[in-house]
Design a protein around this motif. Structure first.
Motif, PDB file in Angstrom:
ATOM      1  N   GLY A  62       0.756  -1.276  -0.013  1.00 43.82           N
ATOM      2  CA  GLY A  62       0.011  -0.116   0.079  1.00 43.82           C
ATOM      3  C   GLY A  62       0.814   1.239  -0.011  1.00 43.82           C
ATOM      4  N   TYR A  63       1.964   1.369   0.826  1.00 46.22           N
ATOM      5  CA  TYR A  63       2.543   2.285   0.736  1.00 46.22           C
ATOM      6  C   TYR A  63       3.375   2.601  -0.214  1.00 46.22           C
ATOM      7  N   LEU A  64       3.838   1.568  -1.055  1.00 41.27           N
ATOM      8  CA  LEU A  64       4.732   1.581  -2.314  1.00 41.27           C
ATOM      9  C   LEU A  64       3.694   2.239  -3.432  1.00 41.27           C
ATOM     10  N   THR A  65       2.451   1.815  -3.278  1.00 38.68           N
ATOM     11  CA  THR A  65       1.454   2.316  -4.301  1.00 38.68           C
ATOM     12  C   THR A  65       1.294   3.947  -4.080  1.00 38.68           C
ATOM     13  N   VAL A  66       1.021   4.375  -2.681  1.00 33.83           N
ATOM     14  CA  VAL A  66       0.841   5.728  -2.693  1.00 33.83           C
ATOM     15  C   VAL A  66       2.210   6.498  -3.018  1.00 33.83           C
ATOM     16  N   ASP A  67       3.293   5.960  -2.658  1.00 35.74           N
ATOM     17  CA  ASP A  67       4.671   6.407  -3.100  1.00 35.74           C
ATOM     18  C   ASP A  67       4.894   6.541  -4.269  1.00 35.74           C
ATOM     19  N   LEU A  68       4.293   5.587  -5.474  1.00 29.91           N
ATOM     20  CA  LEU A  68       4.389   5.777  -6.662  1.00 29.91           C
ATOM     21  C   LEU A  68       3.662   6.961  -7.054  1.00 29.91           C
ATOM     22  N   VAL A  69       2.719   7.077  -6.651  1.00 26.96           N
ATOM     23  CA  VAL A  69       1.458   8.081  -7.148  1.00 26.96           C
ATOM     24  C   VAL A  69       2.028   9.364  -6.576  1.00 26.96           C
ATOM     25  N   VAL A  70       2.517   9.580  -5.154  1.00 31.79           N
ATOM     26  CA  VAL A  70       2.961  10.816  -4.656  1.00 31.79           C
ATOM     27  C   VAL A  70       4.405  11.407  -5.432  1.00 31.79           C
ATOM     28  N   SER A  71       5.182  10.529  -5.507  1.00 28.30           N
ATOM     29  CA  SER A  71       6.212  10.779  -6.337  1.00 28.30           C
ATOM     30  C   SER A  71       6.345  11.065  -7.565  1.00 28.30           C
ATOM     31  N   GLY A  72       5.217  10.478  -8.458  1.00 33.04           N
ATOM     32  CA  GLY A  72       5.097  10.700  -9.720  1.00 33.04           C
ATOM     33  C   GLY A  72       4.717  12.002  -9.911  1.00 33.04           C
ATOM     34  N   VAL A  73       3.704  12.546  -9.152  1.00 35.01           N
ATOM     35  CA  VAL A  73       3.369  14.002  -9.280  1.00 35.01           C
ATOM     36  C   VAL A  73       4.584  14.928  -8.953  1.00 35.01           C
ATOM     37  N   LYS A  74       5.293  14.564  -8.047  1.00 33.51           N
ATOM     38  CA  LYS A  74       6.414  15.548  -7.687  1.00 33.51           C
ATOM     39  C   LYS A  74       7.345  15.646  -8.865  1.00 33.51           C
ATOM     40  N   ILE A  75       7.558  14.477  -9.570  1.00 34.36           N
ATOM     41  CA  ILE A  75       8.557  14.403 -10.846  1.00 34.36           C
ATOM     42  C   ILE A  75       7.666  15.217 -11.932  1.00 34.36           C
ATOM     43  N   ILE A  76       6.569  15.019 -12.168  1.00 35.49           N
ATOM     44  CA  ILE A  76       5.842  15.838 -13.173  1.00 35.49           C
ATOM     45  C   ILE A  76       5.954  17.068 -12.828  1.00 35.49           C
ATOM     46  N   TRP A  77       5.792  17.745 -11.508  1.00 37.05           N
ATOM     47  CA  TRP A  77       6.018  19.372 -11.175  1.00 37.05           C
ATOM     48  C   TRP A  77       7.383  19.671 -11.475  1.00 37.05           C
ATOM     49  N   GLU A  78       8.453  18.500 -11.056  1.00 30.71           N
ATOM     50  CA  GLU A  78       9.834  19.239 -11.259  1.00 30.71           C
ATOM     51  C   GLU A  78      10.017  19.282 -12.948  1.00 30.71           C
ATOM     52  N   THR A  79       9.297  18.228 -13.696  1.00 35.83           N
ATOM     53  CA  THR A  79       9.546  18.433 -15.036  1.00 35.83           C
ATOM     54  C   THR A  79       9.042  19.828 -15.586  1.00 35.83           C
ATOM     55  N   PRO A 114       9.651   7.234  -8.690  1.00 34.12           N
ATOM     56  CA  PRO A 114      10.068   8.017  -9.383  1.00 34.12           C
ATOM     57  C   PRO A 114      11.079   9.409  -8.390  1.00 34.12           C
ATOM     58  N   GLY A 115      11.951   9.742  -9.390  1.00 34.47           N
ATOM     59  CA  GLY A 115      12.813  10.701  -8.562  1.00 34.47           C
ATOM     60  C   GLY A 115      14.131  10.069  -7.654  1.00 34.47           C
ATOM     61  N   THR A 116      13.595   8.802  -7.038  1.00 31.99           N
ATOM     62  CA  THR A 116      14.824   8.337  -6.218  1.00 31.99           C
ATOM     63  C   THR A 116      15.290   7.147  -6.474  1.00 31.99           C
ATOM     64  N   PHE A 117      16.482   6.625  -6.550  1.00 33.41           N
ATOM     65  CA  PHE A 117      17.012   5.345  -6.766  1.00 33.41           C
ATOM     66  C   PHE A 117      18.115   4.966  -6.002  1.00 33.41           C
ATOM     67  N   VAL A 118      18.593   3.975  -5.832  1.00 34.11           N
ATOM     68  CA  VAL A 118      19.803   3.471  -5.078  1.00 34.11           C
ATOM     69  C   VAL A 118      21.006   3.134  -6.110  1.00 34.11           C
ATOM     70  N   LEU A 119      21.794   4.235  -6.035  1.00 31.55           N
ATOM     71  CA  LEU A 119      23.074   4.267  -7.062  1.00 31.55           C
ATOM     72  C   LEU A 119      23.967   3.127  -6.378  1.00 31.55           C
ATOM     73  N   GLN A 120      24.345   2.963  -5.342  1.00 31.34           N
ATOM     74  CA  GLN A 120      25.241   2.165  -4.950  1.00 31.34           C
ATOM     75  C   GLN A 120      25.143   1.634  -3.658  1.00 31.34           C
ATOM     76  N   LEU A 121      25.413   0.109  -3.324  1.00 30.63           N
ATOM     77  CA  LEU A 121      25.137  -0.272  -1.997  1.00 30.63           C
ATOM     78  C   LEU A 121      26.744  -0.550  -1.591  1.00 30.63           C
ATOM     79  N   ASP A 122      26.888  -0.360  -0.472  1.00 32.58           N
ATOM     80  CA  ASP A 122      28.306  -0.381   0.023  1.00 32.58           C
ATOM     81  C   ASP A 122      28.323  -1.534   1.477  1.00 32.58           C
ATOM     82  N   HIS A 123      28.185  -2.752   0.933  1.00 30.65           N
ATOM     83  CA  HIS A 123      27.811  -3.651   1.959  1.00 30.65           C
ATOM     84  C   HIS A 123      28.867  -3.625   3.251  1.00 30.65           C
TER      85      HIS A 123
END
Lengths: 181, 129
Positions: A62-79, A114-123
């Motif tokens: 559920g959180y991921l779904t909401v996050d997908l929509v909210v971040s989607g709107v943010k990135i559209i605004w950013e665009t 949208p907008g966020t991703f993990v670039l590098q994991l340092d175990h």
């Protein structure tokens, strides 16, 4: 062979879904194809087990779904608003698990929106480096950091062992500004 | 199919298409690889999910099940692709530093001199800067 059983069942399910009908023919065909694929391309068996908590997992979905929509709107605004003048940042966030499964799930969960991703994991240092689009200045780093920590807690609550969950809460309790939200 | 169903599925289809369009717009407008990557991979995820949902409403269950697989694989693979492309771009140095307001990874790498983050995956030498 039992270690490969989940893969076998999963591949059979995919086959049946691709055909769209559950019949003896698709089921047997699926098992045959799954067995061939599993034998031809064996994946390394990861020994550790996941403790799936269904309710926490539902919350996570559920959180991921909401996050997908909210971040989607943010990135559209950013665009539309900033476009070529958009700014971003790469923030170091402590990695709260040493399980490969959970680290993978966390990176996928963080990178889905949208907008966020993990670039590098340092175990070794237990740090992940997260790229976030739409950061205006260094002050935003703390917000991104808390967001990713919160996501890690949700993933561990859904998939981690009780020991891990307790360790995470302990660590978040010691975070400056009370990371637990 | 009821009138309400038709309206809802039409809204989903049009909304999904609009999101894909905005993603393409972001691809044109954003300044560098990493930010364009966000526009290229992510709004499409949501856009595609909406389009699939709208399509599923118009199909029998048997055909809709296959579309659920499409949705699942999109959700699983999109983050992997953005991570791979983003990491490669960062390592190859094809990104604009002036776009980044904070770069903890860059400061870590330069203070170390060497790159210990590679671990087992054995990627090439650290980017020369």
């Amino acid at each position: 062979m039992t270690a490969r059983l989940p893969q076998l069942i999963w591949l059979t399910a995919v086959w049946v879904l691709l055909w769209g009908t559950i019949s003896a023919k698709t089921l047997l065909g699926g098992i045959l194809v799954a067995a061939l694929v599993t034998a031809a391309f064996p994946l390394p068996v990861i020994g550790e087990r996941l403790r799936v908590r269904p309710i926490a997992l539902l919350w996570l979905v559920g959180y991921l779904t909401v996050d997908l929509v909210v971040s989607g709107v943010k990135i559209i605004w950013e665009t539309l608003r900033h476009g070529p003048r958009a700014t971003a940042g790469i923030v170091a966030v402590p990695l709260l698990t040493d399980s490969d499964w959970i680290a993978t799930a966390v990176s996928n969960a963080v990178s889905l929106a949208p907008g966020t991703f993990v670039l590098q994991l340092d175990h070794q240092r237990e740090v992940c480096y997260v790229y976030h689009l739409g950061m205006r200045g260094p002050a935003d780093a703390e917000r991104v950091r808390r967001q990713v920590l919160g996501m890690q807690r949700r993933v561990i609550a859904a998939l981690g062992t009780p020991g891990e969950l307790a360790a995470v809460d302990d660590q978040l309790g010691r975070e400056p500004g009370g990371g637990r939200r | 199919m009821s009138a309400v169903g038709t309206v809802v599925s039409s809204v989903l289809l049009l909304g999904g298409a609009a999101l894909c369009l905005l993603g393409a717009l972001g691809l044109l407008r954003f300044p560098d690889v990493l930010s364009r990557l966000q526009a290229a991979t992510k709004p499409q995820t949501l856009g595609l999910l909406l389009i699939l949902l709208g399509t599923m409403m118009r199909l029998d269950f048997e055909d809709a099940a296959t579309l659920m697989l499409v949705a699942l694989f999109q959700v699983i693979t999109a983050p992997v692709i953005s991570q791979l492309v983003g990491r490669s771009a960062y390592r190859a140095g094809v990104l604009r530093r002036d776009v980044l307001v904070v770069d903890h990874l860059g400061s870590r790498l330069s203070e170390n001199g060497t790159d210990s983050t590679d671990g087992a995956d054995g990627a090439g030498p650290p980017p020369q800067r």
